[in-house]
Design a protein around this motif. Sequence first.
Motif, PDB file in Angstrom:
ATOM      1  N   VAL A  49       0.837  -1.210   0.000  1.00 46.44           N
ATOM      2  CA  VAL A  49       0.000   0.000   0.000  1.00 46.44           C
ATOM      3  C   VAL A  49       0.865   1.251   0.000  1.00 46.44           C
ATOM      4  CG1 VAL A  49      -1.632   1.361   1.367  1.00 46.44           C
ATOM      5  CG2 VAL A  49      -1.997  -1.095   1.083  1.00 46.44           C
ATOM      6  N   ARG A  53       0.973   4.183  -2.851  1.00 50.62           N
ATOM      7  CA  ARG A  53       0.701   5.569  -2.477  1.00 50.62           C
ATOM      8  C   ARG A  53       1.846   6.490  -2.871  1.00 50.62           C
ATOM      9  NH1 ARG A  53       0.215   4.948   2.752  1.00 50.62           N
ATOM     10  NH2 ARG A  53       2.345   5.613   3.202  1.00 50.62           N
ATOM     11  N   GLN A  78      -7.560  -6.676  -5.509  1.00 47.25           N
ATOM     12  CA  GLN A  78      -8.902  -6.715  -4.951  1.00 47.25           C
ATOM     13  C   GLN A  78      -8.853  -6.223  -3.511  1.00 47.25           C
ATOM     14  OE1 GLN A  78     -10.228 -10.763  -5.347  1.00 47.25           O
ATOM     15  NE2 GLN A  78      -9.970 -10.797  -7.560  1.00 47.25           N
ATOM     16  N   THR A  79      -9.902  -5.533  -3.116  1.00 44.59           N
ATOM     17  CA  THR A  79      -9.975  -5.028  -1.741  1.00 44.59           C
ATOM     18  C   THR A  79     -11.273  -5.494  -1.084  1.00 44.59           C
ATOM     19  OG1 THR A  79     -11.039  -2.953  -2.445  1.00 44.59           O
ATOM     20  CG2 THR A  79      -8.629  -2.966  -2.284  1.00 44.59           C
ATOM     21  N   ASP A  80     -11.246  -5.549   0.232  1.00 51.92           N
ATOM     22  CA  ASP A  80     -12.446  -5.826   1.018  1.00 51.92           C
ATOM     23  C   ASP A  80     -13.161  -4.491   1.215  1.00 51.92           C
ATOM     24  OD1 ASP A  80     -14.320  -6.152   3.086  1.00 51.92           O
ATOM     25  OD2 ASP A  80     -13.181  -7.792   3.969  1.00 51.92           O
ATOM     26  N   PRO A  81     -14.360  -4.299   0.613  1.00 51.66           N
ATOM     27  CA  PRO A  81     -15.035  -2.998   0.700  1.00 51.66           C
ATOM     28  C   PRO A  81     -15.422  -2.591   2.119  1.00 51.66           C
ATOM     29  CG  PRO A  81     -16.499  -4.667  -0.210  1.00 51.66           C
ATOM     30  CD  PRO A  81     -15.140  -5.285  -0.149  1.00 51.66           C
ATOM     31  N   LYS A  83     -13.696  -3.586   5.057  1.00 53.87           N
ATOM     32  CA  LYS A  83     -12.497  -3.302   5.843  1.00 53.87           C
ATOM     33  C   LYS A  83     -11.527  -2.367   5.126  1.00 53.87           C
ATOM     34  CE  LYS A  83     -12.609  -7.816   8.144  1.00 53.87           C
ATOM     35  NZ  LYS A  83     -11.845  -9.057   8.418  1.00 53.87           N
ATOM     36  N   ASP A  84     -11.757  -2.140   3.817  1.00 50.95           N
ATOM     37  CA  ASP A  84     -10.865  -1.319   2.999  1.00 50.95           C
ATOM     38  C   ASP A  84      -9.429  -1.832   3.078  1.00 50.95           C
ATOM     39  OD1 ASP A  84     -10.232   0.730   1.229  1.00 50.95           O
ATOM     40  OD2 ASP A  84      -9.784   2.158   2.819  1.00 50.95           O
ATOM     41  N   GLU A  85      -9.293  -3.139   2.899  1.00 47.16           N
ATOM     42  CA  GLU A  85      -7.980  -3.777   2.954  1.00 47.16           C
ATOM     43  C   GLU A  85      -7.741  -4.577   1.676  1.00 47.16           C
ATOM     44  OE1 GLU A  85      -8.128  -6.230   6.372  1.00 47.16           O
ATOM     45  OE2 GLU A  85      -7.892  -4.593   7.813  1.00 47.16           O
TER      46      GLU A  85
END
Length: 206
Positions: A49, A53, A78-81, A83-85
């Motif tokens: 991440v 960034r 892919q992200t976990d919507p 947890k935003d991870e």
Amino acid sequence: MAVTLDAQKRENLQSSYTKALRQSGEVPSIIYGYQVEPKTVAVNSLELVKTLRDEGKNAIISLQIDGETVDVILHEYQTDPLKDELVHADFYAVNMKEEMDVQVPISLEGEAVGVKEGGVLQQPLYELSVRAKPNDIPEQITIDVSKLSVGDSISVSDLKDGKGYEILEDEATTIVSILVPSAEPEETPTDEEQSEPEVINQKNKE
């Protein structure tokens, strides 16, 4: 210059092990592409991440895997919507000597004269398709809009190919424009304004 990240081989593909990896701060990933047999690995989520960034999504990453170095670019993730991870990443191994086509984000710079005059800035295009060798891919393409007046626009044809990269978009495509402000609708009387006060009605009855 490529950013270096450590990666660990991931041979156990069971869902329970994959879940445990994520809980420990690792992102299950796969590497494929130029002269690389597809292989499953895991990378540190925070480090990945931070790289995205700081360097942008087209950054060249040198993955260190058991003493082997593979130059890659992040192809998909892919992200976990909730947890935003990050939950999964696809890395594409690149040939550093060969050009490739990528999408580069557009960054607008300055405040347009037309906006100060009441115009509305519209940006229909947020990324540009460009062709470049991996080390020449720009992090972003900056466009100065400060001189745009109401009715002005900037199209792909107004841009010049940068050092080391070629823009592939249709030249007629509009990137940003300043629209004439829409006329405000006339105010119409409310029901209360159209009706007479109840006191007058009472007097008329009397």
